[in-house]
Motif scaffolding. Structure first.
Motif, PDB file in Angstrom:
ATOM      1  N   PRO A 330      28.535 -17.634  63.485  1.00  0.00           N
ATOM      2  CA  PRO A 330      29.988 -17.531  63.285  1.00  0.00           C
ATOM      3  C   PRO A 330      30.622 -16.392  64.083  1.00  0.00           C
ATOM      4  O   PRO A 330      31.784 -16.499  64.494  1.00  0.00           O
ATOM      5  CB  PRO A 330      30.136 -17.300  61.776  1.00  0.00           C
ATOM      6  CG  PRO A 330      28.799 -16.886  61.301  1.00  0.00           C
ATOM      7  CD  PRO A 330      27.802 -17.508  62.211  1.00  0.00           C
ATOM      8  N   THR A 331      29.871 -15.314  64.345  1.00  0.00           N
ATOM      9  CA  THR A 331      30.397 -14.229  65.177  1.00  0.00           C
ATOM     10  C   THR A 331      30.643 -14.728  66.595  1.00  0.00           C
ATOM     11  O   THR A 331      31.667 -14.423  67.221  1.00  0.00           O
ATOM     12  CB  THR A 331      29.425 -13.042  65.199  1.00  0.00           C
ATOM     13  OG1 THR A 331      29.191 -12.580  63.858  1.00  0.00           O
ATOM     14  CG2 THR A 331      29.981 -11.887  66.027  1.00  0.00           C
ATOM     15  N   LEU A 332      29.700 -15.521  67.113  1.00  0.00           N
ATOM     16  CA  LEU A 332      29.866 -16.110  68.444  1.00  0.00           C
ATOM     17  C   LEU A 332      31.062 -17.058  68.474  1.00  0.00           C
ATOM     18  O   LEU A 332      31.858 -17.046  69.430  1.00  0.00           O
ATOM     19  CB  LEU A 332      28.587 -16.853  68.836  1.00  0.00           C
ATOM     20  CG  LEU A 332      28.583 -17.525  70.216  1.00  0.00           C
ATOM     21  CD1 LEU A 332      28.721 -16.488  71.321  1.00  0.00           C
ATOM     22  CD2 LEU A 332      27.296 -18.345  70.401  1.00  0.00           C
ATOM     23  N   LEU A 333      31.209 -17.869  67.445  1.00  0.00           N
ATOM     24  CA  LEU A 333      32.346 -18.788  67.357  1.00  0.00           C
ATOM     25  C   LEU A 333      33.664 -18.017  67.392  1.00  0.00           C
ATOM     26  O   LEU A 333      34.609 -18.401  68.102  1.00  0.00           O
ATOM     27  CB  LEU A 333      32.242 -19.605  66.066  1.00  0.00           C
ATOM     28  CG  LEU A 333      33.398 -20.561  65.763  1.00  0.00           C
ATOM     29  CD1 LEU A 333      33.441 -21.688  66.778  1.00  0.00           C
ATOM     30  CD2 LEU A 333      33.260 -21.131  64.342  1.00  0.00           C
ATOM     31  N   ALA A 334      33.727 -16.921  66.646  1.00  0.00           N
ATOM     32  CA  ALA A 334      34.940 -16.108  66.630  1.00  0.00           C
ATOM     33  C   ALA A 334      35.231 -15.533  68.009  1.00  0.00           C
ATOM     34  O   ALA A 334      36.373 -15.550  68.485  1.00  0.00           O
ATOM     35  CB  ALA A 334      34.811 -14.985  65.603  1.00  0.00           C
ATOM     36  N   GLY A 335      34.188 -15.015  68.672  1.00  0.00           N
ATOM     37  CA  GLY A 335      34.378 -14.409  69.984  1.00  0.00           C
ATOM     38  C   GLY A 335      34.858 -15.385  71.033  1.00  0.00           C
ATOM     39  O   GLY A 335      35.727 -15.066  71.852  1.00  0.00           O
ATOM     40  N   THR A 420      38.666  -8.317  72.901  1.00  0.00           N
ATOM     41  CA  THR A 420      38.236  -8.596  71.526  1.00  0.00           C
ATOM     42  C   THR A 420      37.169  -9.690  71.500  1.00  0.00           C
ATOM     43  O   THR A 420      36.129  -9.552  70.836  1.00  0.00           O
ATOM     44  CB  THR A 420      39.439  -9.030  70.672  1.00  0.00           C
ATOM     45  OG1 THR A 420      40.404  -7.977  70.645  1.00  0.00           O
ATOM     46  CG2 THR A 420      39.011  -9.361  69.252  1.00  0.00           C
ATOM     47  N   GLY A 421      37.411 -10.772  72.211  1.00  0.00           N
ATOM     48  CA  GLY A 421      36.438 -11.860  72.258  1.00  0.00           C
ATOM     49  C   GLY A 421      35.114 -11.425  72.844  1.00  0.00           C
ATOM     50  O   GLY A 421      34.039 -11.792  72.333  1.00  0.00           O
ATOM     51  N   GLY A 422      35.157 -10.611  73.912  1.00  0.00           N
ATOM     52  CA  GLY A 422      33.918 -10.137  74.534  1.00  0.00           C
ATOM     53  C   GLY A 422      33.083  -9.279  73.598  1.00  0.00           C
ATOM     54  O   GLY A 422      31.846  -9.400  73.562  1.00  0.00           O
ATOM     55  N   LEU A 423      33.731  -8.426  72.810  1.00  0.00           N
ATOM     56  CA  LEU A 423      32.996  -7.563  71.879  1.00  0.00           C
ATOM     57  C   LEU A 423      32.364  -8.384  70.748  1.00  0.00           C
ATOM     58  O   LEU A 423      31.259  -8.068  70.287  1.00  0.00           O
ATOM     59  CB  LEU A 423      33.924  -6.495  71.315  1.00  0.00           C
ATOM     60  CG  LEU A 423      34.320  -5.401  72.312  1.00  0.00           C
ATOM     61  CD1 LEU A 423      35.415  -4.514  71.740  1.00  0.00           C
ATOM     62  CD2 LEU A 423      33.095  -4.548  72.684  1.00  0.00           C
ATOM     63  N   LEU A 424      33.045  -9.418  70.297  1.00  0.00           N
ATOM     64  CA  LEU A 424      32.462 -10.283  69.269  1.00  0.00           C
ATOM     65  C   LEU A 424      31.240 -11.026  69.805  1.00  0.00           C
ATOM     66  O   LEU A 424      30.228 -11.173  69.101  1.00  0.00           O
ATOM     67  CB  LEU A 424      33.512 -11.280  68.764  1.00  0.00           C
ATOM     68  CG  LEU A 424      34.572 -10.708  67.814  1.00  0.00           C
ATOM     69  CD1 LEU A 424      35.745 -11.666  67.671  1.00  0.00           C
ATOM     70  CD2 LEU A 424      33.960 -10.409  66.450  1.00  0.00           C
ATOM     71  N   VAL A 425      31.309 -11.489  71.044  1.00  0.00           N
ATOM     72  CA  VAL A 425      30.153 -12.151  71.658  1.00  0.00           C
ATOM     73  C   VAL A 425      28.993 -11.169  71.788  1.00  0.00           C
ATOM     74  O   VAL A 425      27.826 -11.517  71.547  1.00  0.00           O
ATOM     75  CB  VAL A 425      30.539 -12.733  73.029  1.00  0.00           C
ATOM     76  CG1 VAL A 425      29.305 -13.231  73.777  1.00  0.00           C
ATOM     77  CG2 VAL A 425      31.540 -13.880  72.852  1.00  0.00           C
ATOM     78  N   LEU A 426      29.279  -9.914  72.162  1.00  0.00           N
ATOM     79  CA  LEU A 426      28.237  -8.882  72.240  1.00  0.00           C
ATOM     80  C   LEU A 426      27.571  -8.677  70.882  1.00  0.00           C
ATOM     81  O   LEU A 426      26.341  -8.565  70.790  1.00  0.00           O
ATOM     82  CB  LEU A 426      28.852  -7.568  72.732  1.00  0.00           C
ATOM     83  CG  LEU A 426      27.919  -6.349  72.738  1.00  0.00           C
ATOM     84  CD1 LEU A 426      26.757  -6.552  73.703  1.00  0.00           C
ATOM     85  CD2 LEU A 426      28.695  -5.080  73.092  1.00  0.00           C
ATOM     86  N   SER A 427      28.363  -8.627  69.824  1.00  0.00           N
ATOM     87  CA  SER A 427      27.810  -8.467  68.475  1.00  0.00           C
ATOM     88  C   SER A 427      26.879  -9.616  68.126  1.00  0.00           C
ATOM     89  O   SER A 427      25.799  -9.407  67.551  1.00  0.00           O
ATOM     90  CB  SER A 427      28.945  -8.392  67.441  1.00  0.00           C
ATOM     91  OG  SER A 427      29.712  -7.230  67.621  1.00  0.00           O
TER      92      SER A 427
END
Length: 454
Positions: A330-335, A420-427
């Motif tokens: 879900p973190t990837l989906l958000a990012g 913001t999207g890039g940081l969520l993908v990193l997480s």
């Protein structure tokens, strides 16, 4: 960072009754505390585009700085506050926190300049410091591992519901309260959302119970069962490689979780602080016009499916067992969905994509906090949870300020939300790496155990 995938089975009569009593007594109350907490810290996002920014002559960067400076005070006192809670008890410390921040929240009613706004936001962070990790720690002191995720899901449900209920409520207060006591609508809203924190803080002193063994509302057998379960879990953590409080900053897993949480919080507060502003910009982009109350209703829309997704996802995990991909996916989906919202050609599609982002963030957040408890207990848990939350909340400062600064620099919000999207993908990537390493470690331990047994 995987845990056993077995589904929790039936527990003895004393256990099931104790868990049910504790859940019904504690989770709703702590969730309401969190509701008020999140509403007070994000009230500025409703006030900003609905009169405050104009009255105080704030630029996007100044608004972002005011929203973000809250986290400076919050970060400075986060770990000391959580250690104090561990020492003095949740009942007294959480009550002290709530009354203190409630007083500061009410003072926003009379702010007259950007400087005063900065100082009050900083003081709000100082007084709120320790509440969130303290509430998480409190629930870990009550619920064994297999039931803790359900407790955390119930607690976290308050966060999206804060916007579902709080955004229309804030809009109603600003629209209907304009002129009451001679105040602008946004000032009246600050007054109304600050007072409940003081009232609930006083109630907290008399209502919460620090530990199961102190709960007079449980029978002696129920208290004994809960204490045995929690002590057994602490013993398992010791055998699996318990981390002491002194070693927290030298523990790679703690740092990795802190960075992953940073990305999640950056995404959460980018959404929280700038969604009302994005909706306010619909008139320019799409020619739509909303009243203040209608803006509150529209702001709430993405959080309705987010609350439902949080509940259903946590229920799925409880029934089928937890794995790290339950957070990473879900973190990837958000990012991936964050930047897409910027390129939609209608307000309806924009809100739909933002709803996907909100679902991803809230599906990940409550389950994230089951990870530190896998290797932290006692004072180490207090320090570790506070450190992860502290580091993550640097994202709470960075998100509104950097987004506002980039908006002023470029003239639109696109670059800030791409970040913001890039940081969520990193997480998401960090969580997947931790999961893979954890499986490799577990496999090595099994081989070592079988070899020694042979």
């Amino acid at each position: 960072m995987s845990t056993p995938t077995s589904t929790p089975g039936l527990v003895p009569g004393d256990g099931s009754t104790a868990l049910r009593k504790a859940a019904l007594r504690l989770i709703p109350f702590v969730a309401v505390m969190f509701f008020i907490n999140y509403l007070d810290r994000t009230a500025i996002s409703f006030a900003g585009p609905n009169g405050m920014n104009d009255d105080l002559a704030l630029t996007a960067a100044q608004y972002g700085f005011a929203a973000g400076i809250f986290f400076v005070g919050y970060i400075v006192l986060e770990i000391p506050s959580n250690l104090a809670l561990h020492r003095f008890g949740a009942r007294k410390w959480l009550a002290r926190i709530m009354v203190s921040w409630g007083i500061v929240a009410v003072l926003f009613t009379w702010v007259q300049s950007d400087t005063q706004l900065y100082w009050l936001r900083f003081l709000l962070g100082v007084t709120e410091a320790g509440f969130f990790p303290g509430a998480i720690l409190f629930l870990t002191m009550w619920f064994p591992r297999e039931y803790r995720r359900r407790a955390l899901a119930g607690f976290y449900l308050a966060q999206p519901l804060t916007t579902v209920i709080g955004a229309p409520l804030a809009g109603f207060l600003m629209q209907s309260g304009h002129g009451v006591f001679g105040l602008e609508g946004w000032r009246f809203m600050f007054l109304c959302v600050g007072i409940p924190a003081i009232v609930l803080g006083v109630a907290c002193w008399f209502y919460l119970t620090d530990r199961p063994e102190d709960a007079r509302w449980l029978t002696a057998d129920e208290r004994a069962w809960m204490r045995r379960e929690l002590d057994a879990e602490a013993g398992e953590n010791q055998q699996r490689g318990h981390v002491s409080a002194r070693r927290i900053l030298r523990e790679g897993r703690v740092w990795a979780l802190a960075v992953a949480y940073f990305g999640l919080i950056y995404g959460l507060y980018s959404l929280a602080f700038f969604l009302p502003t994005i909706i306010g910009g619909f008139q320019e982009r799409f020619g739509t016009t909303f009243s203040v109350f209608e803006k509150g209703l529209v702001t709430a829309v993405p959080y309705v499916p987010a609350a439902l997704a949080l509940f259903l996802w946590s229920r799925h995990i409880y029934r089928n067992g937890f794995k790290s991909w339950h957070i990473a996916l879900p973190t990837l989906l958000a990012g991936l969905s964050v930047p897409v919202a910027l390129y939609m050609n209608s307000p309806y599609l924009t809100i739909l994509v933002i709803a996907v982002t909100a679902c991803g963030i809230f599906m990940a957040l409550p389950n994230f906090w089951s990870l530190p408890a896998q290797f932290l207990t006692g004072a180490a848990a207090a320090a570790g949870i506070a450190f992860i939350n502290t580091f993550g909340n640097i994202g709470g400062f960075s998100a509104p300020y950097v987004t506002g600064w980039l908006t002023d620099l470029t003239g639109d919000e696109k670059l800030g939300l791409w970040l913001t999207g890039g940081l969520l993908v990193l997480s998401a990537g960090i969580l997947l790496v931790l999961s893979r390493r954890s499986r490799a470690t577990d496999a090595s331990e099994r081989v070592a155990t079988q070899t020694s047994a042979a």
